[in-house]
Design an enzyme around this catalytic site. Structure first.
Site, PDB file in Angstrom:
ATOM      1  N   ASP A 158      -3.448  -0.372   8.435  1.00  0.00           N
ATOM      2  CA  ASP A 158      -2.928   0.087   7.151  1.00  0.00           C
ATOM      3  C   ASP A 158      -1.983  -0.980   6.624  1.00  0.00           C
ATOM      4  OD1 ASP A 158      -0.421   0.641   8.502  1.00  0.00           O
ATOM      5  OD2 ASP A 158      -1.457   2.396   9.308  1.00  0.00           O
ATOM      6  N   LYS A 185      -3.034   4.110   2.247  1.00  0.00           N
ATOM      7  CA  LYS A 185      -3.084   4.669   0.896  1.00  0.00           C
ATOM      8  C   LYS A 185      -3.800   3.733  -0.063  1.00  0.00           C
ATOM      9  CE  LYS A 185       0.609   7.796  -0.319  1.00  0.00           C
ATOM     10  NZ  LYS A 185       1.775   7.790   0.509  1.00  0.00           N
ATOM     11  N   MET A 204      12.531   7.142   9.398  1.00  0.00           N
ATOM     12  CA  MET A 204      12.041   8.112   8.405  1.00  0.00           C
ATOM     13  C   MET A 204      13.165   9.012   7.909  1.00  0.00           C
ATOM     14  SD  MET A 204       8.427   9.159  10.190  1.00  0.00           S
ATOM     15  CE  MET A 204       9.062   9.359  11.845  1.00  0.00           C
TER      16      MET A 204
END
Ligand code: SAH
Length: 524
Positions: A36, A58, A173
């Protein structure tokens, strides 16, 4: 059919060099690479040219592939007999869902290896000058998830225990929940003065750090407009940054520099940019190869068959030297057949390449342009002599033309061809649009021409406009002229037309832009 094997490889935090040797080896052998955008597209340069590259991140028209689909994909590829590398950001076992991927592989009887990586939890603070432990300040650290996604609650975090369990707390995160995290930590006994740092895009050109305290950090992060991904570090070790910050001190810090040279020639430029703290981004637009036409080959063979007849052999590039020797080998010609000839080499690198093969050039023109060769030849070459010019198909005509005018019998051979490189990096247009490329380097006219062509092929209608705001660095005046003919504004050109000169000019332009002080250390 035998099943393939799957390597779950930690790609490190962003800087493509922060992958392990083992990970790199697996990548270099893989039949298929699943990646990714965070686990660096640049790492794909190290995969085999014919390896399948499967993007699972994405896309504008598609959601991120679901974890279950990725798990399935890995199994399917292995069942097709392929050896697969799944690249994962940081370390695969740190919030990397490797358990699920390995679990399904195991269920399907597919062999796998977990190749650890350098986790952002440690590497990103280190690149901001913050060691997660310190002899006097912190003897332990925790890595905690902030559960950035709003649909997840933090039921798994026992704040009463976590808050004081270790000296340093590292949150991944966590940016979206910074408010909540700092509130919980203060509520459970950390003082409002506890130092905090957020490091965004650590180890990459965009690395940015905001420091404060549990009491002030939310306001400061808002003010700075800092967004994910970032690592949050809480604890006294954060103060170490005041003295230990280091990446920001490098002359090319914060600069992602596009390298358009052929991959086979780019290593020196890439290494120098890296050394000076810039982030080289390879986008090779040319590749050299042996000529394919029968005519070119016949021409070379007949020219080399007369090796004994030349008074001069003139080499104008490292490529010229490399390919000249490849043809000697292919045609079975011993270099001693040229015993009569003197050798001329344009530029120190060409001379070095020749010296590495045991031939010291008799003539080293002062200027690096082909015209310089002519000036220095004026006194030593005479009409009636003969010269062999092994060069690339795109070499300029000045030298042979003027040699012929001087009455020199000139034999040109195209020992290599320059072609538009076939490898394409689909990310570049988007990166240019997002301002993620800060400078582009051109080391020959053909890199300019082919770069513009490559961008068009990738769907960029107006390549000149796409380069608006990007520094255009050219190795010398000939290349610069080509760039300007194509509508580009050349902002950087060195005094000496070498790779070193080019990189120094890049660094000098950077320090001018930065003024006396460097940014980043007096944190926003
Ligand atoms: N397995 C990864 C972590 C995956 S969770 C690892 O070991 O690093 C993703 C989170 O990691 C991001 O939300 C961010 O908090 C952190 N992260 C990963 N790379 C980062 C980087 N280059 N700079 C800052 N944070 C990063």
């Amino acid at each position: 059919m035998d099943k393939g094997k799957v390597y779950l490889v930690g790609a490190g935090p962003g800087d493509p060099k922060l992958i392990t040797v083992r990970g790199m080896e697996a990548l270099g052998r893989a039949d298929a690479v699943v990646f990714d955008r965070l686990a660096g597209p640049q790492l794909l340069n190290h995969a085999r040219a014919d390896a399948e590259r499967i993007y699972v991140g994405k896309l504008p028209d598609r959601h991120t592939m679901k974890q279950e689909e990725i798990n399935r994909l890995l199994v399917d590829l292995a069942l097709q007999g392929k050896n697969v590398v799944r690249l994962k950001g940081g370390d695969p076992t740190v919030f990397g869902r490797v358990g699920e991927e390995a679990g399904l592989l195991r269920e399907n009887g597919v062999e796998y290896e977990i190749v650890p990586g350098i986790t952002s939890a440690i590497a990103v603070p280190a690149y901001a000058g913050i060691p997660v432990t310190h002899r006097d300040l912190a003897s332990s650290f925790s890595v905690i998830t902030g559960h950035e996604s709003p649909d997840k609650l933090d039921h798994s975090i026992y704040w009463d225990k976590v808050t004081n369990a270790t000296g340093t707390l590292v949150f991944l995160m966590g940016v979206a929940k910074l408010d909540y995290i700092s509130e919980q930590l203060m509520k459970h006994g950390r003082s409002a003065d506890t130092p905090v740092a957020l490091v965004q895009w650590g180890t990459r050109a965009e690395q940015r750090t905001v420091t404060g305290t549990l009491g002030t950090i939310v306001g400061k992060v808002e003010e700075a407009g800092l967004t994910p991904p970032a690592v949050i570090v809480v604890g006294d070790v954060v103060r170490q940054r005041e003295t230990l910050a280091w990446v920001e001190r490098k002359p090319l810090f914060g600069r992602r520099v596009l390298v358009t040279r052929a991959r086979s020639q780019a290593s020196e430029l890439v290494a120098r940019i890296d050394e000076l703290g810039g982030e080289p981004y390879e986008f090779p637009v040319i590749e050299t190869r042996l000529p394919t036409s029968d005519e070119a080959v016949a021409n070379i063979e007949s020219a080399l068959a007369q090796a004994e007849s030349y008074d001069w052999v003139m080499l104008t590039s490292v490529n010229g030297v490399d390919y000249f020797y490849r043809w000697l080998d292919r045609c079975g010609v011993d270099i001693r057949k040229f015993a009569r000839a003197k050798f001329a080499a344009v530029g120190p690198k060409t001379a070095e390449a020749l010296a590495a093969r045991g031939v010291r050039a008799d003539l080293l023109p002062e200027s690096f342009r082909a015209e310089g060769l002519l000036d220095s030849l004026a006194g030593v070459i005479s009409p009636g002599q003969s010269a062999l010019l092994p060069r690339g198909d795109l070499a300029r005509e000045t030298l042979p033309k003027e040699l012929k005018e001087k009455g020199v019998r000139t034999v040109e051979i195209d020992v290599y061809e320059t072609a538009l490189s076939a490898q394409r990096d689909p990310w570049l247009p988007e990166m240019l649009a997002d301002g993620e490329i800060h400078a582009v380097t051109f080391t020959s006219s053909s890199t300019v021409v082919n770069f513009i062509r490559a961008l068009k092929e990738l769907g960029v209608d107006d390549p000149v406009k796409a380069l608006d705001g990007v520094d255009v660095a050219c190795i010398g005046p000939v290349t610069a002229r080509t760039a300007e003919e194509h509508g580009l504004t050349v902002t950087i050109m060195p005094d000496s037309y070498t790779i070193d000169g080019l990189v120094e000019a890049l660094a000098a332009s950077r320090s001018k832009a930065k003024g006396e002080s460097f940014d980043g250390i007096s944190d926003s």
